[in-house]
Write a protein that holds these residues in place. Structure first.
Motif, PDB file in Angstrom:
ATOM      1  N   MET A  51      27.590  94.540   8.152  1.00  0.00           N
ATOM      2  CA  MET A  51      27.316  93.133   9.412  1.00  0.00           C
ATOM      3  C   MET A  51      28.130  92.266   8.542  1.00  0.00           C
ATOM      4  O   MET A  51      28.679  91.782   9.105  1.00  0.00           O
ATOM      5  CB  MET A  51      25.628  93.161   9.476  1.00  0.00           C
ATOM      6  N   PHE A  52      27.763  92.392   7.138  1.00  0.00           N
ATOM      7  CA  PHE A  52      28.343  90.697   6.457  1.00  0.00           C
ATOM      8  C   PHE A  52      30.322  91.375   6.187  1.00  0.00           C
ATOM      9  O   PHE A  52      31.475  89.987   6.550  1.00  0.00           O
ATOM     10  CB  PHE A  52      28.125  91.303   4.455  1.00  0.00           C
ATOM     11  N   GLU A  53      30.821  92.789   6.113  1.00  0.00           N
ATOM     12  CA  GLU A  53      32.118  93.040   6.406  1.00  0.00           C
ATOM     13  C   GLU A  53      32.440  92.338   7.933  1.00  0.00           C
ATOM     14  O   GLU A  53      33.691  91.971   7.840  1.00  0.00           O
ATOM     15  CB  GLU A  53      33.019  93.852   6.419  1.00  0.00           C
ATOM     16  N   LEU A  80      30.108  78.746  12.535  1.00  0.00           N
ATOM     17  CA  LEU A  80      28.737  78.866  12.487  1.00  0.00           C
ATOM     18  C   LEU A  80      29.028  80.618  11.444  1.00  0.00           C
ATOM     19  O   LEU A  80      27.996  81.226  11.613  1.00  0.00           O
ATOM     20  CB  LEU A  80      28.858  79.390  14.066  1.00  0.00           C
ATOM     21  N   ALA A  81      30.375  81.439  11.684  1.00  0.00           N
ATOM     22  CA  ALA A  81      30.623  82.523  11.329  1.00  0.00           C
ATOM     23  C   ALA A  81      30.195  83.206   9.773  1.00  0.00           C
ATOM     24  O   ALA A  81      29.964  83.510   8.823  1.00  0.00           O
ATOM     25  CB  ALA A  81      31.191  83.004  11.847  1.00  0.00           C
ATOM     26  N   VAL A  82      31.806  81.528   9.429  1.00  0.00           N
ATOM     27  CA  VAL A  82      31.887  81.886   7.925  1.00  0.00           C
ATOM     28  C   VAL A  82      31.535  80.942   7.238  1.00  0.00           C
ATOM     29  O   VAL A  82      31.847  80.706   5.644  1.00  0.00           O
ATOM     30  CB  VAL A  82      33.167  82.916   7.944  1.00  0.00           C
ATOM     31  N   GLY A  83      30.525  80.185   7.453  1.00  0.00           N
ATOM     32  CA  GLY A  83      30.860  78.560   6.871  1.00  0.00           C
ATOM     33  C   GLY A  83      30.064  79.095   5.427  1.00  0.00           C
ATOM     34  O   GLY A  83      29.838  80.123   4.993  1.00  0.00           O
ATOM     35  N   GLU A  84      29.334  77.701   4.941  1.00  0.00           N
ATOM     36  CA  GLU A  84      28.555  77.858   4.386  1.00  0.00           C
ATOM     37  C   GLU A  84      27.484  78.064   4.351  1.00  0.00           C
ATOM     38  O   GLU A  84      27.428  78.436   5.755  1.00  0.00           O
ATOM     39  CB  GLU A  84      28.645  76.335   3.001  1.00  0.00           C
ATOM     40  N   ARG A  89      27.617  84.466   8.050  1.00  0.00           N
ATOM     41  CA  ARG A  89      27.556  85.174   6.828  1.00  0.00           C
ATOM     42  C   ARG A  89      26.997  84.260   5.723  1.00  0.00           C
ATOM     43  O   ARG A  89      26.766  85.943   4.599  1.00  0.00           O
ATOM     44  CB  ARG A  89      29.183  84.635   6.409  1.00  0.00           C
ATOM     45  N   PHE A  90      26.941  83.450   5.597  1.00  0.00           N
ATOM     46  CA  PHE A  90      25.467  83.428   4.463  1.00  0.00           C
ATOM     47  C   PHE A  90      24.018  83.563   4.453  1.00  0.00           C
ATOM     48  O   PHE A  90      23.510  84.562   3.717  1.00  0.00           O
ATOM     49  CB  PHE A  90      25.485  81.644   5.055  1.00  0.00           C
ATOM     50  N   ALA A  91      23.800  83.728   5.504  1.00  0.00           N
ATOM     51  CA  ALA A  91      22.745  84.351   5.976  1.00  0.00           C
ATOM     52  C   ALA A  91      22.333  85.806   5.228  1.00  0.00           C
ATOM     53  O   ALA A  91      21.207  86.199   5.140  1.00  0.00           O
ATOM     54  CB  ALA A  91      22.116  83.791   7.677  1.00  0.00           C
ATOM     55  N   GLN A  94      22.352  86.309   1.401  1.00  0.00           N
ATOM     56  CA  GLN A  94      21.146  85.528   0.792  1.00  0.00           C
ATOM     57  C   GLN A  94      20.112  87.434   1.591  1.00  0.00           C
ATOM     58  O   GLN A  94      19.368  87.075   0.767  1.00  0.00           O
ATOM     59  CB  GLN A  94      20.744  84.293   1.690  1.00  0.00           C
ATOM     60  N   GLN A  95      19.903  87.010   2.298  1.00  0.00           N
ATOM     61  CA  GLN A  95      19.798  88.582   2.819  1.00  0.00           C
ATOM     62  C   GLN A  95      19.539  90.502   1.814  1.00  0.00           C
ATOM     63  O   GLN A  95      18.712  90.663   1.428  1.00  0.00           O
ATOM     64  CB  GLN A  95      19.635  89.280   4.423  1.00  0.00           C
ATOM     65  N   ILE A  96      20.833  90.457   1.260  1.00  0.00           N
ATOM     66  CA  ILE A  96      21.503  91.212   0.980  1.00  0.00           C
ATOM     67  C   ILE A  96      20.357  90.809  -0.550  1.00  0.00           C
ATOM     68  O   ILE A  96      20.332  92.138  -1.718  1.00  0.00           O
ATOM     69  CB  ILE A  96      23.255  91.633   1.226  1.00  0.00           C
ATOM     70  N   GLU A  97      20.755  90.226  -0.961  1.00  0.00           N
ATOM     71  CA  GLU A  97      20.332  89.767  -2.283  1.00  0.00           C
ATOM     72  C   GLU A  97      18.535  89.646  -2.405  1.00  0.00           C
ATOM     73  O   GLU A  97      18.300  90.278  -3.222  1.00  0.00           O
ATOM     74  CB  GLU A  97      20.320  87.685  -2.159  1.00  0.00           C
ATOM     75  N   ILE A  98      18.480  89.764  -1.084  1.00  0.00           N
ATOM     76  CA  ILE A  98      16.461  89.994  -1.638  1.00  0.00           C
ATOM     77  C   ILE A  98      16.547  91.650  -1.024  1.00  0.00           C
ATOM     78  O   ILE A  98      15.734  91.561  -1.835  1.00  0.00           O
ATOM     79  CB  ILE A  98      15.620  88.957   0.218  1.00  0.00           C
ATOM     80  N   ILE A  99      17.205  91.737  -0.499  1.00  0.00           N
ATOM     81  CA  ILE A  99      16.734  93.545  -0.050  1.00  0.00           C
ATOM     82  C   ILE A  99      17.256  94.285  -1.670  1.00  0.00           C
ATOM     83  O   ILE A  99      16.788  95.078  -1.803  1.00  0.00           O
ATOM     84  CB  ILE A  99      17.554  94.080   0.734  1.00  0.00           C
ATOM     85  N   LYS A 100      18.163  93.540  -2.993  1.00  0.00           N
ATOM     86  CA  LYS A 100      18.811  93.771  -3.838  1.00  0.00           C
ATOM     87  C   LYS A 100      17.253  93.965  -5.157  1.00  0.00           C
ATOM     88  O   LYS A 100      16.349  94.371  -5.582  1.00  0.00           O
ATOM     89  CB  LYS A 100      19.868  93.573  -4.317  1.00  0.00           C
TER      90      LYS A 100
END
Length: 131
Positions: A51-53, A80-84, A89-91, A94-100
């Motif tokens: 999804m990130f890619e 909305l897609a790739v901004g900060e 992309r940002f959300a 963050q979700q990837i960091e939580i799952i890690k």
């Protein structure tokens, strides 16, 4: 945990706290639960990475045309897609960091079991009569 809905930052802090408690030996998890949760996290991380890619393809501001209003709309979709903060992309990041972090918590079990196995094997060998 309380009944309130946690935001991404709160969720990350929560799992970091659990991981730290496990590191300190204050919190333990059953073996089958740790294995199942680690597998679920691994599978979810694969999906999140895809999804990130894919978020890169969500933004093509130039495809909206040359009119100023089209450019503004394109810029909004890009943001909305790739901004900060606030973008897809940002959300996802963050979700990837939580799952890690969740995986670190569950994987703590594997490290503690391995250490216990090594300690137990050494103790048994020390008590065994020489051959």
């Amino acid at each position: 945990m309380t009944d309130k809905t946690l935001g991404l930052a709160d969720n990350l802090a929560y799992w970091r706290s659990l991981r730290d408690q496990a590191d300190a030996g204050e919190l333990h998890i059953e073996a089958d639960v740790a294995v199942a949760c680690d597998k679920a996290c691994s599978d979810y991380l694969e999906k999140l990475d895809k999804m990130f890619e894919m978020t890169v393809g969500l933004s093509s501001p130039e495809s909206f045309g040359d009119l100023p209003s089209a450019q503004m709309l394109g810029a909004k979709f890009h943001r909305l897609a790739v901004g900060e903060e606030g973008s897809a992309r940002f959300a996802i990041k963050q979700q990837i960091e939580i799952i890690k972090t969740m995986r670190e918590f569950f994987r703590h079990y594997f490290a503690s079991v391995e250490a216990t196995d090594v300690d137990t094997a050494a103790a048994v060998e020390a008590l065994s009569p020489p051959q």
